[in-house]
Design a protein around this motif. Sequence first.
Motif, PDB file in Angstrom:
ATOM      1  N   TRP A  60      23.252   4.300  16.680  1.00  0.00           N
ATOM      2  CA  TRP A  60      23.897   5.548  17.449  1.00  0.00           C
ATOM      3  C   TRP A  60      23.288   6.807  17.564  1.00  0.00           C
ATOM      4  O   TRP A  60      23.432   7.579  18.405  1.00  0.00           O
ATOM      5  CB  TRP A  60      25.407   5.544  16.662  1.00  0.00           C
ATOM      6  N   MET A  61      22.440   7.024  16.414  1.00  0.00           N
ATOM      7  CA  MET A  61      21.794   8.358  16.602  1.00  0.00           C
ATOM      8  C   MET A  61      20.886   8.296  17.843  1.00  0.00           C
ATOM      9  O   MET A  61      20.621   9.653  18.146  1.00  0.00           O
ATOM     10  CB  MET A  61      20.949   8.567  15.292  1.00  0.00           C
ATOM     11  N   ALA A  93      28.678  15.371  11.274  1.00  0.00           N
ATOM     12  CA  ALA A  93      29.571  14.556  10.559  1.00  0.00           C
ATOM     13  C   ALA A  93      30.789  15.175   9.806  1.00  0.00           C
ATOM     14  O   ALA A  93      32.056  14.865   9.932  1.00  0.00           O
ATOM     15  CB  ALA A  93      28.681  13.672   9.625  1.00  0.00           C
ATOM     16  N   ASP A 111      35.992   6.944   8.735  1.00  0.00           N
ATOM     17  CA  ASP A 111      34.692   6.915   9.781  1.00  0.00           C
ATOM     18  C   ASP A 111      35.388   5.949  10.760  1.00  0.00           C
ATOM     19  O   ASP A 111      34.969   4.875  10.668  1.00  0.00           O
ATOM     20  CB  ASP A 111      33.513   6.418   9.037  1.00  0.00           C
ATOM     21  N   TYR A 124      27.853   2.154  18.687  1.00  0.00           N
ATOM     22  CA  TYR A 124      28.333   2.737  17.772  1.00  0.00           C
ATOM     23  C   TYR A 124      28.581   1.814  16.414  1.00  0.00           C
ATOM     24  O   TYR A 124      28.035   2.164  15.284  1.00  0.00           O
ATOM     25  CB  TYR A 124      29.907   3.312  18.029  1.00  0.00           C
ATOM     26  N   HIS A 125      28.938   0.551  16.539  1.00  0.00           N
ATOM     27  CA  HIS A 125      29.202  -0.269  15.502  1.00  0.00           C
ATOM     28  C   HIS A 125      28.110  -1.014  14.959  1.00  0.00           C
ATOM     29  O   HIS A 125      27.984  -1.584  14.103  1.00  0.00           O
ATOM     30  CB  HIS A 125      30.319  -1.402  15.541  1.00  0.00           C
ATOM     31  N   ASP A 156      33.016  11.898  18.666  1.00  0.00           N
ATOM     32  CA  ASP A 156      32.065  11.028  18.853  1.00  0.00           C
ATOM     33  C   ASP A 156      31.753  10.824  20.291  1.00  0.00           C
ATOM     34  O   ASP A 156      30.703  10.763  20.844  1.00  0.00           O
ATOM     35  CB  ASP A 156      32.227   9.631  18.245  1.00  0.00           C
ATOM     36  N   LYS A 197      23.968   3.128  12.156  1.00  0.00           N
ATOM     37  CA  LYS A 197      24.038   4.662  12.541  1.00  0.00           C
ATOM     38  C   LYS A 197      22.678   4.837  13.167  1.00  0.00           C
ATOM     39  O   LYS A 197      22.668   5.878  13.803  1.00  0.00           O
ATOM     40  CB  LYS A 197      23.980   5.316  11.099  1.00  0.00           C
ATOM     41  N   GLU A 198      21.595   4.368  12.786  1.00  0.00           N
ATOM     42  CA  GLU A 198      20.413   4.347  13.529  1.00  0.00           C
ATOM     43  C   GLU A 198      20.378   4.075  14.918  1.00  0.00           C
ATOM     44  O   GLU A 198      19.914   4.984  15.767  1.00  0.00           O
ATOM     45  CB  GLU A 198      19.483   3.330  12.964  1.00  0.00           C
ATOM     46  N   GLU A 201      23.505  16.179   9.963  1.00  0.00           N
ATOM     47  CA  GLU A 201      24.724  16.036   9.055  1.00  0.00           C
ATOM     48  C   GLU A 201      26.071  17.026   9.356  1.00  0.00           C
ATOM     49  O   GLU A 201      27.041  16.655   8.901  1.00  0.00           O
ATOM     50  CB  GLU A 201      24.117  16.676   7.454  1.00  0.00           C
TER      51      GLU A 201
END
Length: 484
Positions: free
Chosen positions: A448-449, A277, A293, A441-442, A370, A445-446, A274
């Motif tokens: 990209w993580m 971000a 974002d 990335y697009h 990023d 989120k999962e 967290e």
Amino acid sequence: MKNGLKVLIVASEAAPFIKSGGLGDVVGSLPKALKEQGVDVRVVIPRHMSVKNSEMQDVKYLGEFDVHLFWRIQRAKVLVKPQEVPIYFIENDFYFGRGNLYGYGDDNERFAFFGKAVLDMMAMLDFYPDVLHCNDWQTGPICLYLKEIYSKMIYYSRIKTLFTIHNLQYQGNFDKSTMEILGAPYYCYENGNVEFYNNVSYMKMGLTYADRISTVSETYAKEIQTWEFGYGMDGILRSRRDVLSGIVNGIDYLSNDPETDSHITYHYNVEHLEGKAQNKQVLQERLGLERRDVPIISMITRLADQKGLDILSHVFHDMMQRDVQFVLLGTGETRFEYFFREMAHRYPGRASLNIFFDETLAQQIYAGADLFLMPSRFEPCGLGQMFSLRYGTVPIARKTGGLADTIMPYDAKTKEGNGFLFESYDGGGILWALDQALQVYHKGKEDWMHVVKNAMNSNYSWAISAEKYIELYEMLKEEALPTE
């Protein structure tokens, strides 16, 4: 101590005292890792005028002696900072009491003096290492002096040398009258050991006279044996390939830790992201970027062709047509400084071009961006990608040198890999790799993580590389032992 192994690392700079680039970082951090593994390691650098005064507290004067160069006699004072890894300073204001580290008409004389002073210092201290670890062209004369002159003295005869190339492009090439300044036998020039296109080359001295050679990544060790990357030294490197090794640099994981870094606002780790971000929002606010974002592409670099800025400038507008923000920190060639200042005006709220260097801002960029862009034409090792991986900022880089050795292309199917690579040295390659990254990335989120966590789980601390250096040191020490 590790098998009683004694090593003296010699360089022209070392962090935190003085640094102009990656060499200073390496000499500042490698010795600590060697010490942790039981090596009796010490460091010696010149006492440059610009060494930070705050770092010179508790420094002690050990003694002084004359150094003879051709007709000139100069005094060398030896200082030491007695810390976990002792660091010695060779002080002489005539040579080192100047505003810059390099770039003077008498650099040949300055570093000939430094080389002789380092060798004479050993006798004064009664400290004779098993290995003299020399770094870059500034230390080339030491390898020459040791082999041609000092090795005739018993205490020097068992010392072996490792010469590390940090960037082969910088060679220390000087007029052949340098031979007189050095006071070395003229046959060293006539037989080609130090002659380089009718000049005297300090880099070639290191390559010729060192017992072993290393450079700062396995891929770069192969590349410098080719015409494209060898800068005229490829022939001698091929002839010595049996004693040439590539060892990837590392970074200090204690002082570069997103969980404890005092330069960043929010701390985080690979399990609790967290804070990353939140740091992104802080970075946007500090740099006047739109608070939304959107992927932030970052660069922390010297502004030079080698770093790929020529090809980036050709496609910068194409890059900004994607929905991205761009942050740059660094100084260098005037033409690139002018270009990026113009781009800052062209893309207000989306591009932040910081033509200076600030350590706190650098850490905030690593923590808040990023993506980290390194489109280098060549990159012996590169440290930027290691810092970015540590902070979960995913690298986009050209597949060359140390970048090829530390960045594994991300595979969306297997979820393996820690970055994105391109091969062709052109703007199209940058855009292709960027689009690969933006696609992930697009996607969500999962997805990209996965890349971010892979990046943070990469391990480029010094511990592994230090072990490889110790292997080289021990091989050299073994070679010095008399045979039965």
